[in-house]
Design an enzyme around this catalytic site. Structure first.
Site, PDB file in Angstrom:
ATOM      1  CG  HIS A 130      -5.378  25.396  31.503  1.00 23.74           C
ATOM      2  ND1 HIS A 130      -4.848  25.855  32.690  1.00 23.74           N
ATOM      3  CD2 HIS A 130      -6.394  24.563  31.847  1.00 23.74           C
ATOM      4  CE1 HIS A 130      -5.505  25.320  33.711  1.00 23.74           C
ATOM      5  NE2 HIS A 130      -6.463  24.542  33.229  1.00 23.74           N
ATOM      6  CG  ASP A 160       0.804  28.780  32.621  1.00 24.13           C
ATOM      7  OD1 ASP A 160      -0.201  29.458  32.341  1.00 24.13           O
ATOM      8  OD2 ASP A 160       0.742  27.581  32.938  1.00 24.13           O
TER       9      ASP A 160
END
Length: 349
Positions: A130, A160
């Site tokens: 992540h 992200d």
């Protein structure tokens, strides 16, 4: 209004996070983005469907990627598209029969965007991760946090969205421009580790030139300096100060009435700690609004630290229309702003 990317068609294989963000950026500015979702579900895990801001401005089709019919459906869509965005682990699209070799054979001008954390190659490539992991490996996370404290992830903005989605959007536009001039498409390997590293280019510049210590909270821009930090006010709210240049620092001293000669040594890191203690005590003597009345609309390099609920109501953001409400969902408006080809009106779902 058509938008700057009118005439561009993108096929997006539904996912979460950076892929949808890249597709949102393209769709916001006029690209036709067709989001292919699983036939069994309107939305993927972690995706709020029609209430997900990242999914705005899309057309949606359903396809079963485990069936020959679903694969054929995607191939048909891609044959006339400018680009495709997918966010599967390396090898998944090939096993589905939708790898770059297949789709570029169908459409030689296709720009095939592959959004992953670790990239298509490298020892970590096959494994899950992540944002926090990707920015850790890039060196970026090491620099976020205060002195003598553990690294603090800046939510998931750097991996992200900054290092992932924005780089993918840039890569897709650049690839499409290239394909339109050369007639040849290509594969975009967009890894969040790579993007987060590039976002740290200035920090690496400072490090290479002996202007940055490789530790947290002791440098010019990482809360080490007294003139570049946030400070608590009497009401428990915060302000931000970024008075780096001498003229801005002088104005800070004037408005805050910092007559102590100790503040003359602005760029001496040995003084930053003691001077920060003085500023900490000073800013606690007034509320945030009181400091705003003194410092807003000046060249101090000052702004109040606003909450997510406060930011849309600030006069500057309201005047610029930085936030909009669509179908009852408050959200950031498309950016950047184009003078001749403004973004079309936002639609949810």
């Amino acid at each position: 209004m058509a938008g700057a990317l009118a005439g561009v068609t993108i096929i997006e294989l539904a996912g979460i996070g950076p892929g949808p963000f890249a597709a949102m950026m393209l769709a916001d500015h006029g690209a036709r983005v067709i989001r292919v979702e699983r036939a069994s579900s309107r939305s993927t895990v972690g995706d709020a469907g029609n209430r997900d801001i990242l999914n705005r401005n899309r057309e949606v089709v359903a396809a079963d990627l485990k069936s020959p019919e679903g694969i054929a459906q995607v191939r048909d869509l891609v044959r006339t598209a400018d680009g495709l965005i997918e966010g599967f682990r390396p090898g998944v699209m090939e096993r589905l029969g939708l790898g770059p070799d297949v789709l570029l054979a169908d459409n030689p001008k296709l720009v095939y965007g592959r959004m992953t954390g670790w990239g298509q190659t490298g020892p970590y490539a096959p494994y899950a991760g992540h944002d926090i992991n990707y920015i850790a490996l890039s060196g970026a996370l090491h620099s976020y946090g205060r002195a003598a404290e553990k690294p603090t992830p800046p939510v998931n903005a750097v991996g992200d969205f900054g290092g992932g989605g924005m780089f993918m959007a840039f890569g897709m536009v650049a690839g499409i421009l290239s394909a339109r001039s050369t007639g040849k498409g290509q594969v975009i390997d967009c890894a969040m580790t790579d993007g987060a590293a590039v976002l740290s280019a200035m920090t690496y510049t400072f490090l290479a030139n002996g202007q940055w210590r490789d530790e947290r909270g002791v440098n010019l821009l990482d809360t080490g300096a007294h003139f570049y930090d946030t400070y608590e006010c009497a009401d428990g709210k915060y302000i931000s100060i970024g008075s780096i240049e001498p003229q801005f620092y002088a104005l800070l001293r004037e408005k805050a009435e910092l007559t102590d000669p100790a503040f003359d040594l602005q760029m001496d890191p040995r003084q930053w700690g003691p001077l920060k203690e003085k500023l900490t005590a000073l800013f606690l003597t007034r509320t945030r609004d009181e400091w705003c009345a003194i410092m807003e609309h000046t060249d101090i390099c000052f702004a109040p630290v606003l909450s997510l609920k406060e930011a849309p109501e600030h006069p500057h953001n309201k005047q610029r229309g930085t936030f909009i409400e669509v179908d009852g969902i408050l959200q950031p408006a498309p950016a950047p702003r184009f003078s001749e080809t403004p973004a079309p009106p936002v639609r949810m779902g």
